[in-house]
Write a protein that holds these residues in place. Sequence first.
Motif, PDB file in Angstrom:
ATOM      1  N   VAL A 182       0.844  -1.194   0.000  1.00 53.87           N
ATOM      2  CA  VAL A 182       0.000   0.000   0.000  1.00 53.87           C
ATOM      3  C   VAL A 182       0.881   1.247   0.000  1.00 53.87           C
ATOM      4  O   VAL A 182       0.554   2.253  -0.624  1.00 53.87           O
ATOM      5  N   VAL A 192       0.908  11.941  -8.451  1.00 53.87           N
ATOM      6  CA  VAL A 192       0.024  12.516  -9.460  1.00 53.87           C
ATOM      7  C   VAL A 192      -1.092  13.360  -8.865  1.00 53.87           C
ATOM      8  O   VAL A 192      -1.574  14.284  -9.511  1.00 53.87           O
ATOM      9  N   ASN A 193      -1.543  13.045  -7.671  1.00 54.24           N
ATOM     10  CA  ASN A 193      -2.674  13.803  -7.147  1.00 54.24           C
ATOM     11  C   ASN A 193      -2.662  13.817  -5.631  1.00 54.24           C
ATOM     12  O   ASN A 193      -3.302  13.023  -4.969  1.00 54.24           O
ATOM     13  N   LYS A 196      -6.177  14.467  -3.873  1.00 54.77           N
ATOM     14  CA  LYS A 196      -7.068  13.322  -3.739  1.00 54.77           C
ATOM     15  C   LYS A 196      -6.610  12.413  -2.599  1.00 54.77           C
ATOM     16  O   LYS A 196      -7.415  11.869  -1.867  1.00 54.77           O
ATOM     17  N   LEU A 200      -8.727  11.150   0.518  1.00 57.45           N
ATOM     18  CA  LEU A 200      -8.986   9.757   0.866  1.00 57.45           C
ATOM     19  C   LEU A 200      -8.613   9.526   2.326  1.00 57.45           C
ATOM     20  O   LEU A 200      -8.775   8.440   2.856  1.00 57.45           O
ATOM     21  N   GLY A 201      -8.063  10.562   2.947  1.00 51.36           N
ATOM     22  CA  GLY A 201      -7.757  10.471   4.365  1.00 51.36           C
ATOM     23  C   GLY A 201      -6.324  10.123   4.692  1.00 51.36           C
ATOM     24  O   GLY A 201      -6.005   9.820   5.832  1.00 51.36           O
ATOM     25  N   PHE A 202      -5.433  10.143   3.696  1.00 53.22           N
ATOM     26  CA  PHE A 202      -4.038   9.825   3.975  1.00 53.22           C
ATOM     27  C   PHE A 202      -3.294  11.070   4.427  1.00 53.22           C
ATOM     28  O   PHE A 202      -3.501  12.153   3.882  1.00 53.22           O
TER      29      PHE A 202
ATOM     30  N   VAL C  79     -11.742  13.245   6.945  1.00 57.80           N
ATOM     31  CA  VAL C  79     -12.029  11.971   6.288  1.00 57.80           C
ATOM     32  C   VAL C  79     -12.021  10.865   7.325  1.00 57.80           C
ATOM     33  O   VAL C  79     -12.867   9.980   7.317  1.00 57.80           O
ATOM     34  N   ARG C  85     -15.611  12.684  -0.016  1.00 52.28           N
ATOM     35  CA  ARG C  85     -16.123  13.532  -1.085  1.00 52.28           C
ATOM     36  C   ARG C  85     -15.597  13.078  -2.445  1.00 52.28           C
ATOM     37  O   ARG C  85     -14.629  12.313  -2.537  1.00 52.28           O
ATOM     38  N   THR C  86     -16.244  13.577  -3.490  1.00 57.35           N
ATOM     39  CA  THR C  86     -15.691  13.459  -4.843  1.00 57.35           C
ATOM     40  C   THR C  86     -15.506  14.870  -5.377  1.00 57.35           C
ATOM     41  O   THR C  86     -15.967  15.834  -4.774  1.00 57.35           O
ATOM     42  N   PHE C  87     -14.831  14.974  -6.521  1.00 59.14           N
ATOM     43  CA  PHE C  87     -14.560  16.293  -7.092  1.00 59.14           C
ATOM     44  C   PHE C  87     -15.304  16.477  -8.410  1.00 59.14           C
ATOM     45  O   PHE C  87     -15.604  15.511  -9.102  1.00 59.14           O
ATOM     46  N   HIS C  91     -10.998  13.355  -9.900  1.00 58.50           N
ATOM     47  CA  HIS C  91      -9.712  13.169  -9.224  1.00 58.50           C
ATOM     48  C   HIS C  91      -9.491  11.684  -8.981  1.00 58.50           C
ATOM     49  O   HIS C  91     -10.054  11.118  -8.044  1.00 58.50           O
ATOM     50  N   VAL C  92      -8.705  11.055  -9.836  1.00 52.63           N
ATOM     51  CA  VAL C  92      -8.314   9.668  -9.607  1.00 52.63           C
ATOM     52  C   VAL C  92      -6.813   9.581  -9.875  1.00 52.63           C
ATOM     53  O   VAL C  92      -6.201  10.546 -10.325  1.00 52.63           O
ATOM     54  N   PHE C  93      -6.228   8.430  -9.606  1.00 54.17           N
ATOM     55  CA  PHE C  93      -4.780   8.301  -9.811  1.00 54.17           C
ATOM     56  C   PHE C  93      -4.515   7.633 -11.152  1.00 54.17           C
ATOM     57  O   PHE C  93      -4.626   6.416 -11.292  1.00 54.17           O
ATOM     58  N   GLU C 100      -5.832  -0.814  -7.812  1.00 61.99           N
ATOM     59  CA  GLU C 100      -5.020  -0.119  -6.811  1.00 61.99           C
ATOM     60  C   GLU C 100      -5.719   1.138  -6.300  1.00 61.99           C
ATOM     61  O   GLU C 100      -5.640   1.471  -5.117  1.00 61.99           O
ATOM     62  N   LEU C 104      -6.417   1.449  -2.328  1.00 66.30           N
ATOM     63  CA  LEU C 104      -5.944   2.541  -1.481  1.00 66.30           C
ATOM     64  C   LEU C 104      -7.085   3.079  -0.635  1.00 66.30           C
ATOM     65  O   LEU C 104      -6.943   3.303   0.561  1.00 66.30           O
ATOM     66  N   SER C 105      -8.217   3.283  -1.298  1.00 71.36           N
ATOM     67  CA  SER C 105      -9.355   3.856  -0.596  1.00 71.36           C
ATOM     68  C   SER C 105      -9.842   2.903   0.496  1.00 71.36           C
ATOM     69  O   SER C 105     -10.155   3.320   1.607  1.00 71.36           O
ATOM     70  N   TYR C 107      -8.085   0.582   2.001  1.00 67.87           N
ATOM     71  CA  TYR C 107      -7.065   0.438   3.040  1.00 67.87           C
ATOM     72  C   TYR C 107      -7.202   1.535   4.094  1.00 67.87           C
ATOM     73  O   TYR C 107      -7.080   1.285   5.284  1.00 67.87           O
ATOM     74  N   ARG C 108      -7.475   2.730   3.609  1.00 68.62           N
ATOM     75  CA  ARG C 108      -7.561   3.859   4.521  1.00 68.62           C
ATOM     76  C   ARG C 108      -8.660   3.665   5.573  1.00 68.62           C
ATOM     77  O   ARG C 108      -8.546   4.101   6.698  1.00 68.62           O
ATOM     78  N   ILE C 129      -8.758  -6.990   1.184  1.00 68.66           N
ATOM     79  CA  ILE C 129      -8.728  -5.943   0.163  1.00 68.66           C
ATOM     80  C   ILE C 129      -9.271  -6.499  -1.147  1.00 68.66           C
ATOM     81  O   ILE C 129     -10.151  -5.912  -1.782  1.00 68.66           O
ATOM     82  N   GLU C 162     -14.343   7.096  -9.350  1.00 69.01           N
ATOM     83  CA  GLU C 162     -14.207   8.009  -8.216  1.00 69.01           C
ATOM     84  C   GLU C 162     -15.350   7.804  -7.220  1.00 69.01           C
ATOM     85  O   GLU C 162     -15.144   7.838  -6.004  1.00 69.01           O
ATOM     86  N   MET C 165     -14.568   4.766  -5.301  1.00 61.90           N
ATOM     87  CA  MET C 165     -13.555   5.007  -4.271  1.00 61.90           C
ATOM     88  C   MET C 165     -14.187   5.620  -3.035  1.00 61.90           C
ATOM     89  O   MET C 165     -13.809   5.308  -1.900  1.00 61.90           O
TER      90      MET C 165
END
Lengths: 328, 293, 255
Positions: A182, A192-193, A196, A200-202, C79, C85-87, C91-93, C100, C104-105, C107-108, C129, C162, C165
């Motif tokens: 992770v 990249v972002n 965001k 996502l809370g990181f 959060v 929220r979304t944008f 906003h994605v990677f 992935e 990530l989402s 995992y948080r 996961i 998004e 996520m």
Amino acid sequence: MNKKVKTVLGPFILVVLLSISRYLFSSKMTFITEIAIYSLFVMGNNILYGYLGMVSFGQPFYLSIGAWTSAIFLAYIGHNPILAMLLGIAGGVITGFVLGPFFIRLRGDYFALINAALCAIGVFVFQKLLIGITRGEDGLWFRTQMSRVRLLDIRLPNNFFFFVMIIFFIVLVLYSHMNNSVLGSSFKALKVNERKMRFLGFDTFRIRWIGFILASALSSLSGSLYALNLGFVNPSLGETHRAAEVLVATLLGGSGTVYGPFFGALGFLGIKDLVSRWVTRWELVVGVITLIVMFRFSKGIWGGIRKVSLKIYDRDERSAGRCGRQRS
Amino acid sequence: MNLNLWITSLVYGLSMSGVLFLVSVGISIGFGLMRIVNMEQMVYYTFGAYMAYTIVTSTGSFLLGIIAAVAVAAALGIIVETQLLRRVYSREMMFTMVVTFSVFLIGIGIIQYIWGLDPKPVASPMETMIRIVRVKVPLYRLLIFAVAILVYIGIQLLLNRTIMGKAIRAGIENPNNVQGLGINIYKIFTIMFVIASGIAGLGGALYAPLIMVGPYMGWDMLLFAFITVILGGLGSIKGTMVSALILGQVMALGGTLWAPLAYIAPFIVMFLVILVKPTGLFGVRGTAFGFES
Amino acid sequence: MGITAAITAKGVTKKFGDFIAVDHVDFELFDNEVVGVIGPNGAGKTTFINLITGLYMPDEGALYAHGREITGLKPEVRVGMGIARTFQLVHVFDNLSVFENLGLSYYRRLEKKGVPAGIFLATMNRKDIQEHVLDTLRLLELESLKDELVGNLPLGSKKKLELAMAFMSDPRVLMLDEPFSGLGDTEIAEVTDVLKRYIRERTVLIIEHKLSRLTEIVEKLAVMHEGKIIACGDCDETLNHPEVRRVYWKIENKE
């Protein structure tokens, strides 16, 4: 399961290949050792540049922290080279931990340049300020101070080669694991972002800090091994000129990948070795290669290898009736 | 206190300030206008110094040397800007940094091929000493500073009194605006770039008689120039001038106290300033990476 | 003590220079409510969401989530308290795979404390996961794109991703900033479908400037105009509000 095996298998194959080539080209043993050590340095920079997207013009500073920590320990305090190496890593971790919070909040260009300044200050400190301890330009020699370690007497070049291979294997496995973890995904996502990631809370500050510490630790490990390999350290190890080299090697191999740094080190040191037979100074070559890589082969050597292997793999899959990859 | 020492140090510092300003104003413009980190400015600086060496040794005329230095540096600037940099303006800063750095390395390589590795001395154009409060100081060092001041005034006039200057200032504030006004921003970029590289060449030529001209002279100057720009704040010509004045004195005083300090003092100053105020003295607030708030 | 709202805004104000984007807004969003906020462009809707989620800090006023003040907290902390929220601009990677991104989402949500050591030990192959991400992919009919690089996806899929996520993190309150912007009609239908399935028994705030797409999703409607919420209540009630008819209906009629 498959991925877990791959995490260990990839590094294993690479190290075995290196060990075999040590016997095939026995005159090149020290060169292969150097490639492995340099790879560790490039791997550190790759965390910053490839994963997190931060350019640093001062990585040699972190290299020299490891080298000097080990050298000073061996010359004045102890005799155990393995302990010296561990202390070198510790030095890098502490440096990253302390400097991190100040540095990583800076904007990209400032970050690059404050590292360059740090590098210059580092050379000054080791060359002039601590001349009583470091012996300045003469360098600090400690080869005779190293004692025999049980199991493997790494004072002998042949044994040192295998010692480096073991370290290289362990670090590669961890690095490969990091790439799949992770944390690795967080690094790339952050690049990249960042916004965001925060939403996502990181805690992006802390993730970047971890990356900075890892980079610093890898650089100093590389520095320690350099010191053990040469048997002495002098201030030129930390010169700012070397910051460019490690950046170029990172780009050349393919940034943001697990095996890129190794191919970068191999390619870069290989070119350096070849070119230096004809040209004494090779800035021109380095510059031209970097430009070509930046504009034409942004994925680097490892990226190229992967592309070719993917094509073969894709063809098999397509014949099994799967759609091709989308492009846009 | 030894007055003699301090006045000599002051004059030495002023000449350093002059050189620092001349070589870093191009980086400041690059930061401010084109949003690039143009590390290859030092190529023009080094070429300028070498042109001064070549012309002075062959003709003996320093003035000719300066003219040749500025011309060659400006010509190199045109080539680099139109052939290379234009392709990278839209890329992220990290990319342009590595690209311009490679150009810098290539420049060093070319210089090595043309002039070799050995440092070259450049004959001093004048030995005149003048008196300031009983102390004799070399006039040439003061002249360097005077030239820097003239260049500073010239740039300020260009930016404040001409239509192009207005467009440039609008461009610095908002690059998209200028395009909207129907002004060809790329033409302006080229012109400013050529001016900047010419000034860097001038700086190299003026500094040449005071040092040994060598292929690596750009290395240290690169760092000093960036310290100047960063200390002054991005894109601020006035800030660059002020920080050049400060750094020149820091280097001179440091060198007077303990010789190695001349080299390292600017780094320490920059290190501390960035840690305390990450935007420099006159800089505007920007986001750190993507950090908001 | 009465019912505590999921989100409470008290006199929240945000200025950009002389421009007042959000002007002393009082607002409450209760648990299990789905509220739409509409209003013309520049009415302050997005700024309002940005204030609630912590992208901006308000110049005046206070914000609460389930009774706890969140006014000065960092976004990542909010959060952690369950505000996702979304944008509007997706906003994605782009450099990660669909899997992935979702991993990530997810995992948080497991690790509430930010960055514990587990972040290095956990890989995307972990069983839980894998399971949860695959479940969500199924819900959104994105399974076939699992290993695709997000940068290669069309905008519609990115928007859906998004949303996914946001769902993955199982938020207590979800803020959606113009989930339909930039999409074509078929894609809008798909996203609407996904939303309808998800939002049962959830607390959601949706911002849109076109009313037509909201009516089938939301239970309550608020109208923003020039930085103020001028009406809030049942859909019909709000739309018949005299001031709403005056400032907003005109715009809606034009379309």
